[in-house]
Design a protein around this motif. Structure first.
Motif, mmCIF file in Angstrom:
data_model
loop_
_atom_site.group_PDB
_atom_site.id
_atom_site.type_symbol
_atom_site.label_atom_id
_atom_site.label_comp_id
_atom_site.label_asym_id
_atom_site.label_seq_id
_atom_site.Cartn_x
_atom_site.Cartn_y
_atom_site.Cartn_z
ATOM 1 N N THR A 195 0.830 -1.208 0.000
ATOM 2 C CA THR A 195 0.000 0.000 0.000
ATOM 3 C C THR A 195 0.860 1.251 0.000
ATOM 4 N N PHE A 196 1.904 1.280 0.814
ATOM 5 C CA PHE A 196 2.737 2.473 0.938
ATOM 6 C C PHE A 196 3.541 2.744 -0.329
ATOM 7 N N HIS A 197 3.780 1.727 -1.130
ATOM 8 C CA HIS A 197 4.475 1.957 -2.397
ATOM 9 C C HIS A 197 3.588 2.662 -3.409
ATOM 10 N N ARG A 198 2.286 2.740 -3.139
ATOM 11 C CA ARG A 198 1.361 3.445 -4.032
ATOM 12 C C ARG A 198 0.861 4.744 -3.400
ATOM 13 N N LEU A 199 1.587 5.238 -2.413
ATOM 14 C CA LEU A 199 1.275 6.503 -1.754
ATOM 15 C C LEU A 199 2.403 7.501 -1.970
ATOM 16 N N VAL A 200 2.056 8.778 -1.879
ATOM 17 C CA VAL A 200 3.077 9.829 -1.847
ATOM 18 C C VAL A 200 3.433 10.175 -0.413
ATOM 19 N N LEU A 201 2.412 10.356 0.433
ATOM 20 C CA LEU A 201 2.651 10.924 1.758
ATOM 21 C C LEU A 201 1.612 10.417 2.747
ATOM 22 N N VAL A 202 2.067 10.191 3.984
ATOM 23 C CA VAL A 202 1.184 9.860 5.098
ATOM 24 C C VAL A 202 1.535 10.799 6.248
ATOM 25 N N HIS A 203 0.555 11.538 6.748
ATOM 26 C CA HIS A 203 0.791 12.482 7.838
ATOM 27 C C HIS A 203 0.783 11.763 9.194
ATOM 28 N N HIS A 204 1.278 12.460 10.207
ATOM 29 C CA HIS A 204 1.329 11.969 11.590
ATOM 30 C C HIS A 204 2.144 10.674 11.686
ATOM 31 N N PHE A 205 3.259 10.634 10.974
ATOM 32 C CA PHE A 205 4.135 9.468 10.999
ATOM 33 C C PHE A 205 5.385 9.846 11.779
ATOM 34 N N GLN A 206 5.541 9.263 12.956
ATOM 35 C CA GLN A 206 6.647 9.635 13.837
ATOM 36 C C GLN A 206 7.970 9.047 13.348
ATOM 37 N N HIS A 207 9.056 9.731 13.679
ATOM 38 C CA HIS A 207 10.344 9.329 13.127
ATOM 39 C C HIS A 207 10.806 7.970 13.635
ATOM 40 N N GLN A 208 10.403 7.595 14.860
ATOM 41 C CA GLN A 208 10.766 6.269 15.352
ATOM 42 C C GLN A 208 10.112 5.173 14.500
ATOM 43 N N GLU A 209 8.843 5.379 14.168
ATOM 44 C CA GLU A 209 8.141 4.420 13.320
ATOM 45 C C GLU A 209 8.720 4.408 11.912
ATOM 46 N N LEU A 210 9.075 5.582 11.409
ATOM 47 C CA LEU A 210 9.670 5.683 10.080
ATOM 48 C C LEU A 210 10.966 4.883 10.003
#
Length: 339
Positions: free
Chosen positions: A307-322
């Motif tokens: 799913t994320f490979h077909r997205l540009v951006l997801v908000h509220h994504f914390q750097h630890q999770e990233l």
């Protein structure tokens, strides 16, 4: 490791006087809400006076004479040509660890092959308490990475419009031939490859009056004073905003960025930066271009690699999770179905 040293020093500075810092920061923030007419902080090459103030209403002489405290005017110089994409990442001074994670993940300038990408972190002044110590840390970080663009007013939510416009002023001065400009916040997941290949199309012609992201149409001003996005009728009297792209991330052609900067000097500033850009677009007679559906998400979504490979951006994504999901995101693309 230098990053660990910075974070330890920063943590020690903040924790020793957390209560005082919070109170002082809030007082400065409240001042920025109510005073949109106080002068820009002036800087000297010999001495920087730590008196962070809120910028005034935008007039041409302010933007044209403004100087940056940390600056890289040669950032876009490259024998291969101008950048295809200039990333302007909005970040707070104390977010040392966040910036490092972004450098290691979606902010990596070499992540997308075949195009030139340049990245700058845009930040203002740190909170007044321990400001000089924090500034010293920022200067050390910038010496190592060479990617901080610091403006000379207090870094608050209500100064974001001025922060974005001064970043565009830097672009006009030092990177005017960038094909596209991305304004993006630091608390997002970003997929630069999808952005470049599926939204900007590097092999096609440059889209001149182009801006896209998550488009808000027919949005109404929030009139409840206890809400984050409160807009007073005195500051904006109309009952509906023009079309605009959500602030967590939007991308525009370089030529349109320059036109927005020019027209911004004649429009009354408001603190909602994305709405203000929408007001500039309205003045220019430009409508946002729809992106591929559901690719700029203004809300958090649980990670799924295909799913994320077909997205540009997801908000509220914390750097630890990233940091946790990025290795899988990079390695899993070939396992996802196409189409």
């Amino acid at each position: 490791m230098k990053l660990m040293k910075w974070e330890l020093m920063l943590g020690a500075l903040l924790s020793t006087a957390f209560g005082g810092l919070l109170l002082l920061f809030l007082s400065q923030l409240l001042a920025s809400w109510t005073d949109l007419s106080s002068p820009f902080t002036r800087t000297s090459s010999k001495k920087f006076e730590w008196q962070a103030q809120t910028p005034p209403a935008l007039v041409p002489r302010v933007l044209q004479s403004y100087s940056f405290l940390l600056n890289h005017p040669d950032k876009c110089e490259d024998p291969r040509g101008p950048p295809f994409l200039l990333m302007l990442v909005m970040t707070r001074p104390q977010e040392v660890g966040v910036r490092q994670v972004i450098r290691q993940t979606w902010g990596n300038e070499t992540l997308v092959s075949g195009v030139i990408i340049r990245r700058l972190f845009v930040l203002g002044l740190p909170p007044p308490l321990f400001a000089q110590e924090l500034q010293d840390l920022l200067e050390e970080e910038d010496r190592e990475h060479g990617d901080l663009l610091q403006v000379g007013f207090l870094d608050t939510y209500h100064n974001l419009t001025f922060k974005v416009l001064t970043a565009l002023e830097w672009m006009a001065q030092s990177c005017p031939t960038a094909q596209y400009v991305l304004k993006v916040d630091s608390d997002v997941f970003l997929n630069p490859n999808y952005l470049v290949q599926q939204v900007l199309w590097p092999n096609g012609p440059t889209q001149l009056d182009f801006i896209t992201g998550h488009i808000y149409r027919g949005a109404n001003p929030v009139r409840k004073q206890n809400q984050k996005w409160y807009m007073s009728p005195e500051l904006y009297s109309h009952n509906q905003y023009p079309d605009y792209c959500g602030g967590p991330g939007y991308v525009m052609s370089g030529s349109l960025a320059l036109r927005i900067l020019a027209v911004a000097k004649s429009i009354k500033p408001i603190h909602l930066e994305d709405v203000f850009v929408g007001l500039c677009l309205q003045q220019l007679g430009v409508k946002p271009t729809p992106s591929p559906p559901n690719t700029f998400l203004m809300f958090w979504r649980k990670y799924d690699h295909c799913t994320f490979h077909r997205l540009v951006l997801v908000h509220h994504f914390q750097h630890q999770e990233l940091l946790q999901i990025w290795p899988d995101f990079i390695l899993s693309h070939s396992a996802c179905p196409t189409g």
